[in-house]
Design an enzyme around this catalytic site. Sequence first.
Site, short mmCIF file in Angstrom:
data_model
loop_
_atom_site.label_atom_id
_atom_site.label_comp_id
_atom_site.label_asym_id
_atom_site.label_seq_id
_atom_site.Cartn_x
_atom_site.Cartn_y
_atom_site.Cartn_z
CE LYS A 166 17.61 -27.85 -1.51
NZ LYS A 166 18.53 -28.61 -0.62
CG HIS B 191 9.22 -30.52 -6.95
ND1 HIS B 191 10.08 -29.88 -7.81
CD2 HIS B 191 7.99 -30.32 -7.45
CE1 HIS B 191 9.39 -29.32 -8.80
NE2 HIS B 191 8.11 -29.59 -8.61
O1 C5P Z 1 29.66 -26.92 3.43
P1 C5P Z 1 28.77 -25.76 3.13
O2 C5P Z 1 28.82 -24.67 4.19
O3 C5P Z 1 28.91 -25.23 1.73
O4 C5P Z 1 27.31 -26.41 3.26
C1 C5P Z 1 26.18 -25.74 2.90
C2 C5P Z 1 24.98 -26.63 3.00
O5 C5P Z 1 23.86 -25.91 2.48
C3 C5P Z 1 25.08 -27.92 2.21
O6 C5P Z 1 24.34 -28.92 2.91
C4 C5P Z 1 24.42 -27.59 0.90
O7 C5P Z 1 23.81 -28.69 0.30
C5 C5P Z 1 23.36 -26.59 1.34
N1 C5P Z 1 22.96 -25.63 0.31
C6 C5P Z 1 23.86 -24.81 -0.34
N2 C5P Z 1 23.44 -23.91 -1.27
C7 C5P Z 1 22.16 -23.83 -1.56
C8 C5P Z 1 21.23 -24.62 -0.91
C9 C5P Z 1 21.67 -25.53 0.03
O8 C5P Z 1 25.05 -24.87 -0.08
N3 C5P Z 1 21.78 -22.92 -2.45
#
Ligand code: C5P
Length: 249
Positions: free
Chosen positions: A69, A71
């Site tokens: 990400k 920025h």
């Molecule tokens: O373990 P889980 O399925 O929740 O993992 C989701 C992944 O997506 C993690 O790496 C998390 O940081 C990322 N993520 C998220 N929600 C967001 C953006 C990114 O869960 N809005």
Amino acid sequence: MKNTSIRAASDKLIFALDADNYEDALSWVELLSGHVGMFKVGKELFTAVGPKIIESIKNKGQRVFLDLKFHDIPNTVARAAQAAVRLNVDMFNVHASGGSQMIKETVAASWACADKLGLPRPVILAVTVLTSLNKADLAEIGFSKDAGEQVLHLAKLAKNAGVSGVVASALDIAMLRAKFGDKFIIVTPGIRSAGAKIKDDQKRTLSAYEAVKTGADYIVVGRPISAVPEPLEACRQIVQEIADGLAAK
Ligand code: C5P
């Protein structure tokens, strides 16, 4: 036909490689290679172990989504993006709120670097509004629009500046798909199946089936695979859900 559709479905599954050390990350890559379409390397893993995890994933012929990400000022992000291109990542992201100039310079620098090295151009995505921010959080940092309007505003800005798509919450997929058409890439984390046993911090979730049916091109899944007793079986079930979602579109 069945194998083709399972293959197409697994290509849409991005595994969130949320480990804090190289050995654990690599063992997930070994287990899941060929079963998922891409491995997402985020801030925790990249800060802990650096580019060698990307090299290892690429050496196994697998794809990488570098989720840092970016920025910063345009020159800095463009140069960081070129470093990502040199690592041959397949996808990476920037914050749309870095502005048009930052995004334009990043896209141009990335394309130029990839073309010069004879590498495929990576998919560049924008992050619009972090899903952890509610209306009060947005007001606190000076955003007057509500989350949905802000997502649309930043997605439009990022698209016009040259990104290929966005990272979007499950609840925003339909709105973004309707607004930006079929070619705009939507990548959705926060996937939890209806029968999921794990309870965690993800709130605004959809199942893999619903997310794909609604229009997500890729889904990002971590703990529903990594925190269950049978990860490979969970992975296969999610791939099947994606295949069913594709078939139901
Ligand atoms: O373990 P889980 O399925 O929740 O993992 C989701 C992944 O997506 C993690 O790496 C998390 O940081 C990322 N993520 C998220 N929600 C967001 C953006 C990114 O869960 N809005």
